[in-house]
Design a protein around this motif. Structure first.
Motif, PDB file in Angstrom:
ATOM      1  N   PRO A  16      12.214 -44.539 -17.589  1.00  0.00           N
ATOM      2  CA  PRO A  16      13.469 -45.080 -17.052  1.00  0.00           C
ATOM      3  C   PRO A  16      14.710 -44.560 -17.782  1.00  0.00           C
ATOM      4  N   ALA A  17      14.637 -44.392 -19.115  1.00  0.00           N
ATOM      5  CA  ALA A  17      15.819 -43.944 -19.870  1.00  0.00           C
ATOM      6  C   ALA A  17      16.190 -42.510 -19.486  1.00  0.00           C
ATOM      7  N   GLU A  38       8.404 -33.605 -18.957  1.00  0.00           N
ATOM      8  CA  GLU A  38       7.575 -34.816 -18.956  1.00  0.00           C
ATOM      9  C   GLU A  38       6.123 -34.419 -19.155  1.00  0.00           C
ATOM     10  N   ARG A  39       5.462 -35.095 -20.076  1.00  0.00           N
ATOM     11  CA  ARG A  39       4.087 -34.663 -20.388  1.00  0.00           C
ATOM     12  C   ARG A  39       3.089 -35.070 -19.304  1.00  0.00           C
ATOM     13  N   TYR A  46       1.572 -45.312 -17.275  1.00  0.00           N
ATOM     14  CA  TYR A  46       0.749 -46.400 -17.790  1.00  0.00           C
ATOM     15  C   TYR A  46       1.268 -47.712 -17.230  1.00  0.00           C
ATOM     16  N   ALA A  51       9.410 -56.365 -14.879  1.00  0.00           N
ATOM     17  CA  ALA A  51      10.430 -57.282 -14.367  1.00  0.00           C
ATOM     18  C   ALA A  51      11.810 -56.717 -14.659  1.00  0.00           C
ATOM     19  N   ARG A 101       5.286 -50.239 -12.127  1.00  0.00           N
ATOM     20  CA  ARG A 101       5.955 -49.216 -12.958  1.00  0.00           C
ATOM     21  C   ARG A 101       5.928 -47.852 -12.272  1.00  0.00           C
ATOM     22  N   ASP A 124       4.049 -31.243 -22.423  1.00  0.00           N
ATOM     23  CA  ASP A 124       4.050 -32.104 -23.610  1.00  0.00           C
ATOM     24  C   ASP A 124       4.746 -31.347 -24.730  1.00  0.00           C
ATOM     25  N   ALA A 125       6.012 -31.644 -24.950  1.00  0.00           N
ATOM     26  CA  ALA A 125       6.762 -30.885 -25.948  1.00  0.00           C
ATOM     27  C   ALA A 125       7.925 -31.707 -26.468  1.00  0.00           C
ATOM     28  N   TRP A 169      -2.707 -55.164 -21.430  1.00  0.00           N
ATOM     29  CA  TRP A 169      -1.925 -55.235 -20.178  1.00  0.00           C
ATOM     30  C   TRP A 169      -2.857 -54.922 -19.003  1.00  0.00           C
ATOM     31  N   ASP A 271      13.202 -46.603 -25.564  1.00  0.00           N
ATOM     32  CA  ASP A 271      12.213 -47.047 -26.558  1.00  0.00           C
ATOM     33  C   ASP A 271      12.096 -46.081 -27.739  1.00  0.00           C
ATOM     34  N   GLY A 283      12.730 -54.343 -21.566  1.00  0.00           N
ATOM     35  CA  GLY A 283      12.741 -53.007 -22.157  1.00  0.00           C
ATOM     36  C   GLY A 283      13.284 -51.948 -21.208  1.00  0.00           C
ATOM     37  N   THR A 284      13.000 -52.101 -19.915  1.00  0.00           N
ATOM     38  CA  THR A 284      13.449 -51.101 -18.944  1.00  0.00           C
ATOM     39  C   THR A 284      14.964 -51.149 -18.815  1.00  0.00           C
TER      40      THR A 284
HETATM   41  C1  LIG Z   1       2.699 -54.794 -21.798  1.00  0.00           C
HETATM   42  C2  LIG Z   1       4.102 -54.352 -21.505  1.00  0.00           C
HETATM   43  C3  LIG Z   1       4.828 -55.044 -20.549  1.00  0.00           C
HETATM   44  C4  LIG Z   1       6.160 -54.693 -20.287  1.00  0.00           C
HETATM   45  N1  LIG Z   1       6.844 -55.406 -19.355  1.00  0.00           N
HETATM   46  C5  LIG Z   1       8.134 -55.105 -19.123  1.00  0.00           C
HETATM   47  C6  LIG Z   1       8.869 -55.827 -18.155  1.00  0.00           C
HETATM   48  O1  LIG Z   1       8.372 -56.736 -17.495  1.00  0.00           O
HETATM   49  N2  LIG Z   1      10.176 -55.497 -17.966  1.00  0.00           N
HETATM   50  C7  LIG Z   1      10.766 -54.504 -18.668  1.00  0.00           C
HETATM   51  O2  LIG Z   1      11.956 -54.249 -18.470  1.00  0.00           O
HETATM   52  N3  LIG Z   1      10.096 -53.780 -19.586  1.00  0.00           N
HETATM   53  C8  LIG Z   1       8.799 -54.064 -19.835  1.00  0.00           C
HETATM   54  N4  LIG Z   1       8.105 -53.342 -20.760  1.00  0.00           N
HETATM   55  C9  LIG Z   1       8.810 -52.324 -21.559  1.00  0.00           C
HETATM   56  C10 LIG Z   1       9.138 -51.051 -20.797  1.00  0.00           C
HETATM   57  O3  LIG Z   1       7.958 -50.540 -20.214  1.00  0.00           O
HETATM   58  C11 LIG Z   1       9.773 -50.020 -21.740  1.00  0.00           C
HETATM   59  O4  LIG Z   1      10.725 -50.640 -22.565  1.00  0.00           O
HETATM   60  C12 LIG Z   1      10.470 -48.906 -20.948  1.00  0.00           C
HETATM   61  O5  LIG Z   1       9.526 -48.209 -20.184  1.00  0.00           O
HETATM   62  C13 LIG Z   1      11.192 -47.930 -21.878  1.00  0.00           C
HETATM   63  O6  LIG Z   1      11.640 -46.815 -21.155  1.00  0.00           O
HETATM   64  P1  LIG Z   1      11.746 -45.380 -21.844  1.00  0.00           P
HETATM   65  O7  LIG Z   1      12.203 -44.449 -20.787  1.00  0.00           O
HETATM   66  O8  LIG Z   1      12.534 -45.476 -23.081  1.00  0.00           O
HETATM   67  O9  LIG Z   1      10.262 -45.038 -22.333  1.00  0.00           O
HETATM   68  P2  LIG Z   1       8.938 -44.796 -21.460  1.00  0.00           P
HETATM   69  O10 LIG Z   1       8.974 -45.594 -20.228  1.00  0.00           O
HETATM   70  O11 LIG Z   1       7.807 -44.988 -22.385  1.00  0.00           O
HETATM   71  O12 LIG Z   1       9.042 -43.261 -21.046  1.00  0.00           O
HETATM   72  C14 LIG Z   1       8.881 -42.221 -21.987  1.00  0.00           C
HETATM   73  C15 LIG Z   1       8.375 -41.002 -21.262  1.00  0.00           C
HETATM   74  O13 LIG Z   1       8.303 -39.906 -22.175  1.00  0.00           O
HETATM   75  C16 LIG Z   1       7.109 -39.176 -21.925  1.00  0.00           C
HETATM   76  N5  LIG Z   1       6.748 -38.450 -23.165  1.00  0.00           N
HETATM   77  C17 LIG Z   1       6.338 -38.979 -24.335  1.00  0.00           C
HETATM   78  N6  LIG Z   1       6.123 -38.009 -25.246  1.00  0.00           N
HETATM   79  C18 LIG Z   1       6.400 -36.844 -24.627  1.00  0.00           C
HETATM   80  C19 LIG Z   1       6.358 -35.478 -25.031  1.00  0.00           C
HETATM   81  N7  LIG Z   1       5.979 -35.120 -26.273  1.00  0.00           N
HETATM   82  N8  LIG Z   1       6.719 -34.519 -24.143  1.00  0.00           N
HETATM   83  C20 LIG Z   1       7.103 -34.865 -22.876  1.00  0.00           C
HETATM   84  N9  LIG Z   1       7.142 -36.142 -22.435  1.00  0.00           N
HETATM   85  C21 LIG Z   1       6.808 -37.116 -23.293  1.00  0.00           C
HETATM   86  C22 LIG Z   1       6.100 -40.253 -21.530  1.00  0.00           C
HETATM   87  O14 LIG Z   1       5.009 -39.717 -20.818  1.00  0.00           O
HETATM   88  C23 LIG Z   1       6.967 -41.182 -20.698  1.00  0.00           C
HETATM   89  O15 LIG Z   1       6.951 -40.831 -19.328  1.00  0.00           O
HETATM   90  C24 LIG Z   1       6.770 -53.626 -21.006  1.00  0.00           C
HETATM   91  C25 LIG Z   1       6.031 -52.889 -21.936  1.00  0.00           C
HETATM   92  C26 LIG Z   1       4.709 -53.248 -22.194  1.00  0.00           C
HETATM   93  C27 LIG Z   1       3.934 -52.439 -23.197  1.00  0.00           C
END
Ligand SMILES: Cc1cc2nc3c(=O)[nH]c(=O)nc-3n(C[C@H](O)[C@H](O)[C@H](O)COP(=O)(O)OP(=O)(O)OC[C@H]3O[C@@H](n4cnc5c(N)ncnc54)[C@H](O)[C@@H]3O)c2cc1C
Length: 380
Positions: A16-17, A38-39, A46, A51, A101, A124-125, A169, A271, A283-284
């Protein structure tokens, strides 16, 4: 941009970020090249449902109304059930939207592609020094286990605290209203966060303290054995519905914060930079708000990267720190549950809703008059 050449931005991570940043940045500077690495393959991720509260949607909507409307078109709830040992207390809560998700990411990805962002899957980089030399701006949006954050740890100065509870989960076809389920058992306190996120599926996140985790022997089990044991432990609540696993290992939450958010032309968001906790379901939104603040800071600096990144940390950090403080209170409440005895379901509901300090007894009483009156009668 200040040099007049089209800007080149590399984003690592299509969560999402990274996706939301790319959409709104590309719309703000259409001449820019934005490339996401994106890896995972397209459509692979996952987890189950996430929410998204109405207040979160309202805060994000001005940045991209069409995107937020698409994310909030599906499942909505404004009530939840707080249940203690099989006795449920229905309570009114702020409205929230739930999405699978994978569908949330598919929607964001579609908007990003429409805006002209390039997304490279199966790549993956984590960010390297040569990426930083080759691109004007580099965004580390690679999630809670960010390799970018670890690689440049001496600059970001991260702190990582491991939660003491264990979570798994799962999904289930049983249609749950948003629910917190607490069960006192011979093994200790068992907790579940459940909520329907589509016509077919609900989240079912099991949370237990270390002692219960050890007594039940989860550490020595396979994922399937754990899932089957959870089905048995929660059979009354599940009414015979199965639990589904999607790479659902037990994990302890990581509470992350970084003293510094940027290193030269590299910045962390989502995150990768800082986490809240699954229990506050935010978190989203937290990650997407980073994207908005970052774009606004860069825009206000006419996309001068050095000035814009400083501004991002200056403006966003106090707000994010306050939100993390509320999340910490929620974590402490959950982690304290295994060592406490709670016997009254309404008291449990009350404590649950007031755990972050953002809802007062007065707020709770105003929204849930009948529930509170019943509780006050019981106390007499
Ligand atoms: C059990 C559980 C329940 C949750 N429930 C909620 C909820 O109800 N509501 C809510 O708002 N949030 C919830 N969250 C939290 C939410 O999922 C995260 O806070 C949110 O996804 C963060 O977004 P992000 O983009 O920072 O990271 P992420 O969603 O983790 O995305 C990071 C991306 O980077 C990619 N990546 C990682 N390493 C590499 C690499 N080396 N090279 C290329 N790509 C890479 C990954 O594959 C991934 O696609 C929950 C989390 C958990 C664990």
């Amino acid at each position: 941009m200040t040099s007049g050449k089209p800007m080149r931005i590399l984003v690592v991570g299509a969560g999402p970020a990274g996706l939301f940043f790319s959409i709104i940045a590309k719309r703000a500077i259409p001449t820019a090249t934005i490339h996401i690495r994106e890896r995972n393959p397209r459509g692979v991720t996952y987890g189950w449902g996430v929410a998204f509260s109405e207040s979160a949607a309202d805060a994000l909507r001005p940045a991209a109304p069409d995107v937020i409307d698409a994310l909030t078109a599906e499942t909505r709830h404004d009530r939840m059930v707080v249940s203690l040992d099989g006795v449920g207390v229905p309570v009114k809560v702020g409205r929230s939207h739930l999405n699978a998700r994978w569908s949330l990411l598919a929607i964001l990805e579609e908007f990003a592609l429409d805006a002209g962002v390039r997304i490279e899957h199966d790549c993956d980089a984590a960010v390297t020094e040569s990426d930083m030399a080759a691109w004007d701006l580099v965004i580390g949006a690679d999630g809670v286990n960010s390799q970018t954050r670890e690689r440049f740890a001496e600059h970001f100065l991260p702190s990582v605290e491991l939660g003491s509870n264990w979570l798994a989960w799962y999904g289930t076809p049983k249609p749950y209203p948003p629910s917190i389920i607490l069960q006192n058992s011979e093994y200790g306190v068992l907790m579940v966060h459940a909520s329907r996120f589509s016509a077919e599926m609900s989240n079912f996140t099991v949370e237990v303290g270390q002692e219960t985790f050890d007594r039940l022997g989860f550490a020595g089990m396979t994922e399937d054995e754990s899932r089957e044991l959870c089905e048995r432990l929660f059979s009354d609540s599940l009414d015979g519905a199965p639990l589904r696993s999607d790479h659902s290992p037990w994990f302890q939450t990581k509470f992350i914060s970084c003293a510094r958010w940027t290193h030269r032309n590299l910045v962390l968001i989502g995150d990768a930079l800082h986490t809240v906790h699954p229990s506050i379901g935010s978190g989203t939104r937290f990650a997407m708000r980073d994207a908005v603040y970052l774009t606004q800071a860069l825009d206000s600096a006419n996309w001068d990267v050095e000035v814009g990144l400083k501004e991002f940390q200056r403006v966003r950090k106090p707000v994010a720190d306050a939100f993390q403080t509320a999340a910490k209170r929620s974590i402490a409440w959950y982690e304290g549950l295994p060592s406490r005895t709670i016997t009254h379901p309404t008291k449990f509901a009350l404590e649950y809703l007031m755990r972050t300090g953002r809802v007062s007894y007065r707020d709770f009483r105003r929204e849930n008059r009948e529930v509170v009156l019943g509780y006050e009668r019981d106390l007499r």
